[in-house]
Design a protein around this motif. Structure first.
Motif, PDB file in Angstrom:
ATOM      1  N   ARG A   1       1.110   6.054   8.906  1.00  0.00           N
ATOM      2  CA  ARG A   1       1.433   7.483   9.033  1.00  0.00           C
ATOM      3  C   ARG A   1       0.533   8.346   8.168  1.00  0.00           C
ATOM      4  O   ARG A   1       0.267   9.490   8.505  1.00  0.00           O
ATOM      5  CB  ARG A   1       2.894   7.738   8.662  1.00  0.00           C
ATOM      6  CG  ARG A   1       3.849   7.348   9.776  1.00  0.00           C
ATOM      7  CD  ARG A   1       5.280   7.690   9.433  1.00  0.00           C
ATOM      8  NE  ARG A   1       5.702   6.763   8.377  1.00  0.00           N
ATOM      9  CZ  ARG A   1       6.507   7.059   7.366  1.00  0.00           C
ATOM     10  NH1 ARG A   1       7.012   8.250   7.251  1.00  0.00           N
ATOM     11  NH2 ARG A   1       6.832   6.168   6.465  1.00  0.00           N
ATOM     12  N   ARG A   2       0.063   7.783   7.051  1.00  0.00           N
ATOM     13  CA  ARG A   2      -0.810   8.540   6.154  1.00  0.00           C
ATOM     14  C   ARG A   2      -2.285   8.415   6.543  1.00  0.00           C
ATOM     15  O   ARG A   2      -3.146   8.979   5.881  1.00  0.00           O
ATOM     16  CB  ARG A   2      -0.639   8.038   4.718  1.00  0.00           C
ATOM     17  CG  ARG A   2       0.756   8.185   4.148  1.00  0.00           C
ATOM     18  CD  ARG A   2       0.895   9.472   3.357  1.00  0.00           C
ATOM     19  NE  ARG A   2       2.188   9.571   2.738  1.00  0.00           N
ATOM     20  CZ  ARG A   2       2.400   9.481   1.424  1.00  0.00           C
ATOM     21  NH1 ARG A   2       1.402   9.290   0.601  1.00  0.00           N
ATOM     22  NH2 ARG A   2       3.622   9.594   0.955  1.00  0.00           N
ATOM     23  N   GLY A   3      -2.570   7.644   7.577  1.00  0.00           N
ATOM     24  CA  GLY A   3      -3.960   7.490   8.012  1.00  0.00           C
ATOM     25  C   GLY A   3      -4.782   6.574   7.116  1.00  0.00           C
ATOM     26  O   GLY A   3      -6.013   6.640   7.108  1.00  0.00           O
ATOM     27  N   GLY A   4      -4.117   5.708   6.386  1.00  0.00           N
ATOM     28  CA  GLY A   4      -4.812   4.791   5.489  1.00  0.00           C
ATOM     29  C   GLY A   4      -5.129   3.470   6.157  1.00  0.00           C
ATOM     30  O   GLY A   4      -4.801   3.246   7.325  1.00  0.00           O
ATOM     31  N   ALA A   5      -5.782   2.626   5.405  1.00  0.00           N
ATOM     32  CA  ALA A   5      -6.119   1.277   5.869  1.00  0.00           C
ATOM     33  C   ALA A   5      -5.589   0.276   4.848  1.00  0.00           C
ATOM     34  O   ALA A   5      -5.723   0.489   3.637  1.00  0.00           O
ATOM     35  CB  ALA A   5      -7.623   1.124   6.015  1.00  0.00           C
ATOM     36  N   VAL A   6      -4.988  -0.791   5.339  1.00  0.00           N
ATOM     37  CA  VAL A   6      -4.465  -1.832   4.452  1.00  0.00           C
ATOM     38  C   VAL A   6      -5.624  -2.729   4.028  1.00  0.00           C
ATOM     39  O   VAL A   6      -6.223  -3.422   4.846  1.00  0.00           O
ATOM     40  CB  VAL A   6      -3.356  -2.653   5.146  1.00  0.00           C
ATOM     41  CG1 VAL A   6      -2.888  -3.776   4.237  1.00  0.00           C
ATOM     42  CG2 VAL A   6      -2.192  -1.759   5.539  1.00  0.00           C
TER      43      VAL A   6
END
Length: 193
Positions: free
Chosen positions: A33-38
């Motif tokens: 949802r935050r547009g991040g990458a794991v």
């Protein structure tokens, strides 16, 4: 935003890892949802954060944070990440030095590079520590009550089944014969030569 997800479960009694799965799903959802990458997932199953014992994946997480390759740590709540004041201070120092935010599924983001962010982290850490102390106090009182009533200590086992088995082999004194007492008596009688 490069994120490391950290999940911890103190005691996985069933061995199924369902608590870790729930935390992990919620953390992944938040990162998405935050547009991040794991960038990595660090999972400590059946590792208490209060004992001071080594948590292997937590230690790996700290090494990754120190490498400077992360923007944030994502955890379900701060008490899944740390419970001891010494661990919290170490985490704050490391995240501040490497400019890594702490993002919580069940809580506000913690920017420990600011005095206000460090204050909030320390307050949440104090609340988590208080819960540990209160829980320990309740458990000690329960143990005293059980002893006063002539009951055995609570059995810690991997499942309710093992506790039931122990209870059947070591029954509590009953005023009236119940099914559980009669079963226990039959078990003891069947073991006699």
């Amino acid at each position: 935003m490069r994120c490391a997800i950290y999940c911890r479960l103190s005691d996985d009694r069933t061995g199924e890892g369902l608590g870790i799965e729930r935390q992990l799903a919620d953390c992944r959802d938040l990162v998405g949802r935050r547009g991040g990458a794991v960038a990595g997932e660090y999972l400590d199953k059946s590792h208490s954060a209060t004992s001071g014992r080594r948590r292997p994946d937590y230690e790996r997480l700290l090494i990754t944070v120190d490498s400077g390759t992360l923007d944030a740590i994502v955890a379900w709540s701060l008490d899944r990440l740390v419970r001891r004041t010494a661990d919290l201070e170490r985490l704050i120092e490391l995240c501040d030095r490497r400019n890594v935010a702490i993002i919580l599924v069940r809580g506000s983001d913690l920017d420990v590079s600011t005095p206000a962010g460090r204050l909030v982290a320390r307050m949440l850490g104090a609340v988590a520590r208080h819960e540990i102390d209160a829980k320990s106090d309740r458990q000690r009182r329960e143990s005293r009550q059980r002893a006063d009533r002539g009951l055995p200590r609570e059995v810690a086992g991997p499942s309710a089944t093992s506790a039931r088995s122990w209870s059947m082999a070591n029954p509590r004194p009953c005023a009236a014969p119940t099914r559980c007492c009669l079963t226990a008596r039959r078990l003891r009688a069947s073991r006699k030569p």
